[in-house]
Scaffold this active site. Structure first.
Site, PDB file in Angstrom:
ATOM      1  N   TYR A   1       0.839  -1.195   0.000  1.00 17.12           N
ATOM      2  CA  TYR A   1       0.000   0.000   0.000  1.00 17.12           C
ATOM      3  C   TYR A   1       0.878   1.250   0.000  1.00 17.12           C
ATOM      4  O   TYR A   1       1.698   1.465   0.888  1.00 17.12           O
ATOM      5  CB  TYR A   1      -0.917   0.030   1.220  1.00 17.12           C
ATOM      6  CG  TYR A   1      -2.036  -0.994   1.211  1.00 17.12           C
ATOM      7  CD1 TYR A   1      -2.397  -1.655   0.052  1.00 17.12           C
ATOM      8  CD2 TYR A   1      -2.735  -1.278   2.372  1.00 17.12           C
ATOM      9  CE1 TYR A   1      -3.421  -2.582   0.041  1.00 17.12           C
ATOM     10  CE2 TYR A   1      -3.771  -2.215   2.376  1.00 17.12           C
ATOM     11  CZ  TYR A   1      -4.105  -2.860   1.204  1.00 17.12           C
ATOM     12  OH  TYR A   1      -5.124  -3.788   1.209  1.00 17.12           O
ATOM     13  N   GLY A   2       0.670   2.068  -1.023  1.00 19.01           N
ATOM     14  CA  GLY A   2       1.441   3.298  -1.119  1.00 19.01           C
ATOM     15  C   GLY A   2       2.916   3.073  -1.328  1.00 19.01           C
ATOM     16  O   GLY A   2       3.736   3.928  -0.981  1.00 19.01           O
TER      17      GLY A   2
END
Length: 204
Positions: free
Chosen positions: A28-29
Site C-alpha cells: 500500500y502506497g
C-alpha cells in the site's frame, strides 16, 4: 493520497475513537502506509503503543516491480523483514497473505509462516481474499502435516464457508467447518491503503 500529516491526523482520530487494530499491506502506497503507521506508533506513549494490534499483508511488489509477487518462502521472508523495519516492531501481530498464489504450493507457504511464528516475527498468520477452495486446501495440508490445532485466520469470508459465530472478547469469530477462524472486528478496523483511509465496521 493523503500527506503524512493527514495520515497522522486520521490515525489520531481513529485512536481517540477507540480503534486499536490497524490493517495495512506492505504494497500500500509503495510501503508508505507501513512506514507512516510505524512513525505514528513510535511517537505515541507506551499505553497507545501497547494496545495497538498491527496486521499487514504480503503478495504484491512494494515497489511495483513486475514479477516480484507471490508467496514463495524466500519472498515471504524478505517481505516480512521489510514490514518489520517499516512498522518499527519486532513482531507483527497478524500476517496475512493478500491473495492465494497458484505458483507456490500451499504447504510451502504455510511452512514458512509457521517458522516465522516460532521465530517470534509474527504472532499469527492467515489469508485475505480467499475462497472455500483455498480453505479446503488448508484443511488438507493441516490434516496431513504437523499443523493440527493451528488456527488459520481469514480476513475476508467468501461464499461456501459454513460459519458458526461465537464471541471472544472484542472479536466475533466465525468458525468454519474447516477449522478456520474468520476474524471480524467489533470495532472499526483502520486501514491505510495507498496513503488513503479506509475503515470498515463489521458487526456480529
Amino acid at each position: 493520497g493523503e500527506s503524512r500529516e493527514e495520515a497522522f491526523a486520521i490515525m489520531d482520530a481513529a485512536s481517540e475513537l477507540g480503534i486499536t487494530t490497524f490493517d495495512t499491506a506492505d504494497a500500500y502506497g509503495g510501503g508508505r502506509s507501513e512506514t507512516w503507521i510505524g512513525e505514528w506508533r513510535r511517537a505515541k506513549v507506551s499505553e497507545v503503543r501497547d494496545r495497538l494490534v498491527l496486521a499487514t499483508k504480503v503478495f504484491h511488489s512494494v515497489e511495483g516491480v513486475p514479477g516480484d509477487v507471490g508467496l514463495a518462502p524466500v519472498r515471504i521472508r524478505r517481505a516480512v523483514e521489510g514490514s518489520l523495519r517499516r512498522l518499527g516492531v519486532e513482531r507483527i501481530d497478524l500476517y496475512l497473505t493478500h491473495e492465494p498464489d497458484p505458483d507456490t504450493p500451499l504447504a510451502d507457504t504455510l511452512d514458512v509462516l509457521e517458522e516465522l511464528v516460532r521465530e517470534g516475527k509474527i504472532g499469527a498468520y492467515g489469508g485475505s481474499n480467499v475462497d472455500a477452495e483455498h480453505v479446503r486446501g488448508y484443511q488438507f495440508v493441516q490434516s496431513s502435516g504437523a499443523r493440527a490445532g493451528q488456527s488459520y485466520n481469514v480476513k475476508t469470508g467468501k461464499s461456501g464457508l459454513s460459519e458458526r459465530v461465537y464471541e471472544t472478547g472484542d472479536t466475533a469469530t466465525a468458525q468454519t467447518d474447516a477449522g478456520v477462524d474468520v476474524a471480524r472486528q467489533r470495532r472499526d478496523m483502520a486501514s491505510l491503503r495507498h496513503g488513503r483511509k479506509a475503515t470498515e465496521q463489521i458487526r456480529p
